[in-house]
Design an enzyme around this catalytic site. Structure first.
Site: not given
Length: 122
Positions: A100, A102
């Site tokens: 991920r 972010c």
């Protein structure tokens, strides 16, 4: 290449598809907190994070996938002060802990607080 479309996620608000399947991978467009049934935007970071995840889930399902098929997400927050709350909700959906990124951004479409896109393997 095959476009993915479902009434269970919001219609695109621009010239793009909800998702695309190619070479055994599914790429979703960024999903914001639009409630598909009403077209309204969920209110507050908690409700918006849940709705983003649900919208991603609907596209995954339309392509024959689940959250467990996701290998990478990109998450956008309009305020990093929401990071902890967002993470708690995100973790309830993406239990396989895909890779991920972010990032905080200055602004998101329709003034929402968060957006998520995903890549999944079929």
């Amino acid at each position: 290449m095959k476009p993915i479309s479902t009434p269970n996620a919001p219609d695109a608000i621009g010239p793009y598809s909800q998702g695309y399947e190619a070479n055994g991978l599914l790429f979703t467009s960024g999903q914001i907190a639009i409630i598909p049934e009403t077209g309204e935007i969920a209110v507050g970071i908690e409700a918006q994070a849940h709705q983003c995840c649900k919208n991603i889930g609907a596209i995954l399902s339309a392509a024959g996938c689940s959250y467990g098929n996701v290998i990478k997400t990109t998450c956008f927050l309009s305020d990093m002060a929401d990071f902890t709350v967002f993470n708690e909700i995100y973790a309830d959906y993406f239990t396989s802990k895909p890779a991920r990124s972010c990032v905080a951004v200055k602004e998101l479409p329709k003034g929402v607080l968060c957006e998520i896109d995903a890549i999944a393997v079929k």
